[in-house]
Design an enzyme around this catalytic site. Structure first.
Site, PDB file in Angstrom:
ATOM      1  N   ASP A 188     -15.108  73.875 -18.156  1.00  0.00           N
ATOM      2  CA  ASP A 188     -16.054  72.989 -17.467  1.00  0.00           C
ATOM      3  C   ASP A 188     -17.046  73.857 -16.696  1.00  0.00           C
ATOM      4  O   ASP A 188     -16.635  74.726 -15.922  1.00  0.00           O
ATOM      5  CB  ASP A 188     -15.304  72.049 -16.523  1.00  0.00           C
ATOM      6  N   ASP A 194     -21.122  77.422 -23.879  1.00  0.00           N
ATOM      7  CA  ASP A 194     -22.435  77.016 -24.387  1.00  0.00           C
ATOM      8  C   ASP A 194     -23.348  76.739 -23.203  1.00  0.00           C
ATOM      9  O   ASP A 194     -24.398  76.139 -23.372  1.00  0.00           O
ATOM     10  CB  ASP A 194     -22.304  75.743 -25.232  1.00  0.00           C
ATOM     11  N   THR A 207     -14.677  74.444 -32.396  1.00  0.00           N
ATOM     12  CA  THR A 207     -14.060  73.190 -31.961  1.00  0.00           C
ATOM     13  C   THR A 207     -15.113  72.086 -32.056  1.00  0.00           C
ATOM     14  O   THR A 207     -16.307  72.352 -32.194  1.00  0.00           O
ATOM     15  CB  THR A 207     -13.574  73.277 -30.495  1.00  0.00           C
ATOM     16  N   LYS A 234     -23.688  73.409 -10.731  1.00  0.00           N
ATOM     17  CA  LYS A 234     -24.294  73.512  -9.391  1.00  0.00           C
ATOM     18  C   LYS A 234     -23.673  74.664  -8.615  1.00  0.00           C
ATOM     19  O   LYS A 234     -22.446  74.825  -8.608  1.00  0.00           O
ATOM     20  CB  LYS A 234     -24.068  72.214  -8.614  1.00  0.00           C
ATOM     21  N   TYR A 247     -16.054  70.252 -29.714  1.00  0.00           N
ATOM     22  CA  TYR A 247     -16.910  70.393 -28.537  1.00  0.00           C
ATOM     23  C   TYR A 247     -18.054  71.376 -28.821  1.00  0.00           C
ATOM     24  O   TYR A 247     -19.214  71.125 -28.508  1.00  0.00           O
ATOM     25  CB  TYR A 247     -16.079  70.862 -27.330  1.00  0.00           C
ATOM     26  N   GLU A 248     -17.685  72.484 -29.465  1.00  0.00           N
ATOM     27  CA  GLU A 248     -18.691  73.502 -29.763  1.00  0.00           C
ATOM     28  C   GLU A 248     -19.708  72.987 -30.787  1.00  0.00           C
ATOM     29  O   GLU A 248     -20.912  73.210 -30.657  1.00  0.00           O
ATOM     30  CB  GLU A 248     -18.003  74.766 -30.294  1.00  0.00           C
TER      31      GLU A 248
HETATM   32  C1  LIG Z   1     -15.575  71.219 -21.895  1.00  0.00           C
HETATM   33  S1  LIG Z   1     -13.901  70.973 -22.286  1.00  0.00           S
HETATM   34  C2  LIG Z   1     -13.598  72.123 -23.610  1.00  0.00           C
HETATM   35  C3  LIG Z   1     -12.374  71.812 -24.379  1.00  0.00           C
HETATM   36  C4  LIG Z   1     -11.956  72.826 -25.467  1.00  0.00           C
HETATM   37  N1  LIG Z   1     -11.615  74.100 -24.899  1.00  0.00           N
HETATM   38  C5  LIG Z   1     -12.991  72.971 -26.554  1.00  0.00           C
HETATM   39  O1  LIG Z   1     -13.653  74.018 -26.637  1.00  0.00           O
HETATM   40  O2  LIG Z   1     -13.159  72.031 -27.345  1.00  0.00           O
HETATM   41  C6  LIG Z   1     -13.059  71.738 -20.901  1.00  0.00           C
HETATM   42  C7  LIG Z   1     -11.593  71.374 -20.833  1.00  0.00           C
HETATM   43  O3  LIG Z   1     -10.931  72.088 -19.792  1.00  0.00           O
HETATM   44  C8  LIG Z   1      -9.933  71.233 -19.264  1.00  0.00           C
HETATM   45  N2  LIG Z   1      -9.519  71.739 -17.945  1.00  0.00           N
HETATM   46  C9  LIG Z   1     -10.214  71.661 -16.773  1.00  0.00           C
HETATM   47  N3  LIG Z   1      -9.500  72.219 -15.774  1.00  0.00           N
HETATM   48  C10 LIG Z   1      -8.329  72.667 -16.311  1.00  0.00           C
HETATM   49  C11 LIG Z   1      -7.174  73.323 -15.785  1.00  0.00           C
HETATM   50  N4  LIG Z   1      -7.086  73.638 -14.511  1.00  0.00           N
HETATM   51  N5  LIG Z   1      -6.170  73.623 -16.636  1.00  0.00           N
HETATM   52  C12 LIG Z   1      -6.266  73.300 -17.954  1.00  0.00           C
HETATM   53  N6  LIG Z   1      -7.327  72.691 -18.496  1.00  0.00           N
HETATM   54  C13 LIG Z   1      -8.347  72.371 -17.697  1.00  0.00           C
HETATM   55  C14 LIG Z   1     -10.596  69.879 -19.257  1.00  0.00           C
HETATM   56  O4  LIG Z   1      -9.674  68.813 -19.201  1.00  0.00           O
HETATM   57  C15 LIG Z   1     -11.357  69.893 -20.577  1.00  0.00           C
HETATM   58  O5  LIG Z   1     -10.606  69.383 -21.650  1.00  0.00           O
END
Ligand SMILES: C[S@@+](CC[C@H](N)C(=O)[O-])C[C@H]1O[C@@H](n2cnc3c(N)ncnc32)[C@H](O)[C@@H]1O
Length: 226
Positions: free
Chosen positions: A131, A167, A205, A135, A207-208
């Site tokens: 994530d 990204d 993935t 900001k 997402y990518e």
């Molecule tokens: C933007 S998504 C990307 C998902 C995946 N890695 C992909 O590339 O398709 C970011 C992911 O990180 C997870 N996430 C956020 N904080 C986390 C944490 N502390 N431990 C494990 N996962 C976390 C979110 O739930 C979310 O699914």
């Protein structure tokens, strides 16, 4: 400055659209069968019944990358942690569909699981599209911060690899700055092509793919634990 290892609060959503019946069954039946024990120290023998190279994915999303890697390396052990219920259900679908016996999953905060592993026990750590928290006032929530990185460094074996994909241009610059200041990670890039082109064994993935369709660039970082 506070960072995610000390604030230990999960941000973002943990639940999305309702699960389909089959997915609920996976959460109720398959997850307990391949789940990481809820507490206490964990290691390869406890999780997989033997000593094997371990891989750890932080925030695996829908689990495509984790499943691909686990399928590729059936003698290695894969631990994935993701707080998002729908993502965990999707990953369980891959585990079942591909008959993967070498995957253990946990729904929750990756750092809580990471710290229960022995030091120097991981061959690979993956952090793909974390994530971005674009900001500046949210920068402390980014996974790429000294606290989580210290933990990742401690758990990687010497010569082990940390793979980071993003990204997000802000995150890209941030990661280069934060990682560039560390002596315990060596950036495995000799030219721009090494971080602009997808390295082998690093599948795309969903997402990518979405990011690329939206016209965003993707950067691939590989660091060796030194
Ligand atoms: C933007 S998504 C990307 C998902 C995946 N890695 C992909 O590339 O398709 C970011 C992911 O990180 C997870 N996430 C956020 N904080 C986390 C944490 N502390 N431990 C494990 N996962 C976390 C979110 O739930 C979310 O699914």
């Amino acid at each position: 400055m506070e960072d995610p290892t000390t604030i230990r609060r999960l941000y973002g959503r943990s639940k999305g659209r309702p699960l389909r019946v089959g997915q609920s069954a996976l959460i109720e039946e398959l997850l307990p069968a391949i789940g990481v024990p809820a507490e206490g120290p964990i290691d390869s023998a406890l999780l997989f019944g033997d000593a094997r190279p371990l891989h750890f994915e932080i925030g695996f999303g829908a689990g495509e990358h984790l499943a691909y890697r686990a399928d590729l390396l059936p003698d290695h052990g894969f631990i994935g942690v993701e707080p998002f219920l729908n993502g965990v259900a999707a990953a369980l679908g891959h585990v079942q569909g591909r008959h993967l016996a070498n995957v253990r999953l946990h729904m929750g905060d990756a750092l809580d699981v990471l710290e229960r592993l022995p030091d120097a026990s991981l061959r690979f750590v993956y952090l793909l599209h974390p994530d971005p928290w674009p900001k500046a006032r949210h920068a402390k929530r980014r996974m790429v911060n000294p606290g989580p990185l210290d933990l990742i460094a401690a758990k990687l074996e010497l010569g082990g690899e940390f793979r980071l994909g993003t990204d997000d241009p802000t995150y890209c610059r941030w990661a280069m700055m934060v990682m560039g200041g560390r002596r315990d990670f060596e950036w495995l890039a000799e030219s721009a092509a090494d971080f602009l082109a997808r390295p082998g064994g690093w599948p795309e993935t969903r997402y990518e793919a979405k990011a690329r369709r939206a016209g965003r660039e993707v950067w691939y970082f590989r660091y060796r634990r030194a």
